[in-house]
Design an enzyme around this catalytic site. Structure first.
Site, PDB file in Angstrom:
ATOM      1  CG  ASP A  65     -10.048 -40.019  13.191  1.00 54.50           C
ATOM      2  OD1 ASP A  65     -10.453 -39.682  14.309  1.00 54.50           O
ATOM      3  OD2 ASP A  65      -9.012 -39.565  12.672  1.00 54.50           O
ATOM      4  CE1 TYR A  73      -7.819 -34.204   9.424  1.00 57.17           C
ATOM      5  CE2 TYR A  73      -9.482 -35.927   9.554  1.00 57.17           C
ATOM      6  CZ  TYR A  73      -8.259 -35.414   9.946  1.00 57.17           C
ATOM      7  OH  TYR A  73      -7.478 -36.106  10.831  1.00 57.17           O
ATOM      8  CG  HIS A  98      -6.753 -32.112  15.058  1.00 57.09           C
ATOM      9  ND1 HIS A  98      -7.552 -31.995  13.944  1.00 57.09           N
ATOM     10  CD2 HIS A  98      -5.789 -32.992  14.704  1.00 57.09           C
ATOM     11  CE1 HIS A  98      -7.099 -32.765  12.976  1.00 57.09           C
ATOM     12  NE2 HIS A  98      -6.018 -33.379  13.411  1.00 57.09           N
ATOM     13  CE  LYS A 156      -8.558 -36.541  14.694  1.00 60.69           C
ATOM     14  NZ  LYS A 156      -9.340 -36.846  13.477  1.00 60.69           N
TER      15      LYS A 156
END
Length: 226
Positions: free
Chosen positions: A55, A60, A122, A89
């Protein structure tokens, strides 16, 4: 490896399409505690140990390094691309017209993939917080949830499926009232809904709502969250 698990033995869940995906995957968020290199190294170790679902997310800040890990694992024959189920996302600052495609194309380039298996919105609103900001920081330009704004973003998500850039699309951090408002308007129904889900926050009503509609719930923070 003696401590590896045969991916075939990992329990599976079946999407509405009939495709099966692993029940257990590895999240790649960790920028609050770990470097991007440390996360990428963990992904490499996880692949070797038998993980096949990962994921990811643009926000990130590590998809480029994770992409190198995926590419090397495939070239080295550790895993085949079709054995991996990779999610990513679109972040809150890329909900504008045309932005979803731009975000997805960057993710594909960073992850070194031709397509993403499952691509999420997201968060259901375009509220942006600068990387590294304090947990109690507030954006004065934040906007409440809007069905029209969300559906404008979702239409772009549907186009990604049409273009073959993603195989499935999903939503994350939704609520039942939001889903009641948007699901009837979707041309392509979400294959999955990501939600915080662990023993201290079970969200049973939302979980059952998704299952009853053939939408796969996917839990994040499965062992708890502060």
């Amino acid at each position: 490896m003696t401590n590896s698990i045969n991916p075939v033995s990992v329990p599976k869940k079946t999407l509405a399409s009939g495709e099966q995906i692993p029940c257990i995957g590895m999240g790649t968020f960790g920028s609050d505690r770990f470097t991007a290199t440390e996360i990428a190294d963990a992904v490499a170790g996880a692949i070797s140990c038998g993980y096949r679902m990962f994921d990811c997310a643009a926000v990130y800040g590590n998809e480029d390094l994770i992409g190198r890990v995926f590419a090397k694992a495939i070239v080295d024959g550790i895993v085949k691309r079709e054995e991996l189920f990779i999610t990513s996302k679109v972040w809150n600052d890329m909900h504008g017209k045309g932005d979803v495609l731009i975000s997805c194309e960057k993710t594909l380039k960073d992850l070194q993939l031709e397509n993403v298996d499952l691509y999420f919105v997201h968060w259901p609103f375009p509220n942006y917080h600068a990387p590294g900001c304090a947990g109690d920081a507030r954006n004065p330009d934040s906007k409440p949830f809007s069905v029209n704004r969300f559906m404008s973003t979702w239409r772009q998500m549907e186009e990604l499926v049409d273009k073959g850039l993603v195989r499935y699309i999903g939503m994350s951090s939704m609520t039942i009232p939001k889903l009641d408002a948007v699901l009837p308007l979707c041309r392509i129904k979400p294959a999955a809904i990501e939600m915080e889900l662990h023993p201290s926050f079970q969200q049973e009503e939302l979980f059952n709502y998704c299952v009853e509609r053939d939408i796969q719930p996917i839990g994040f923070c499965p062992i708890g969250s502060p």
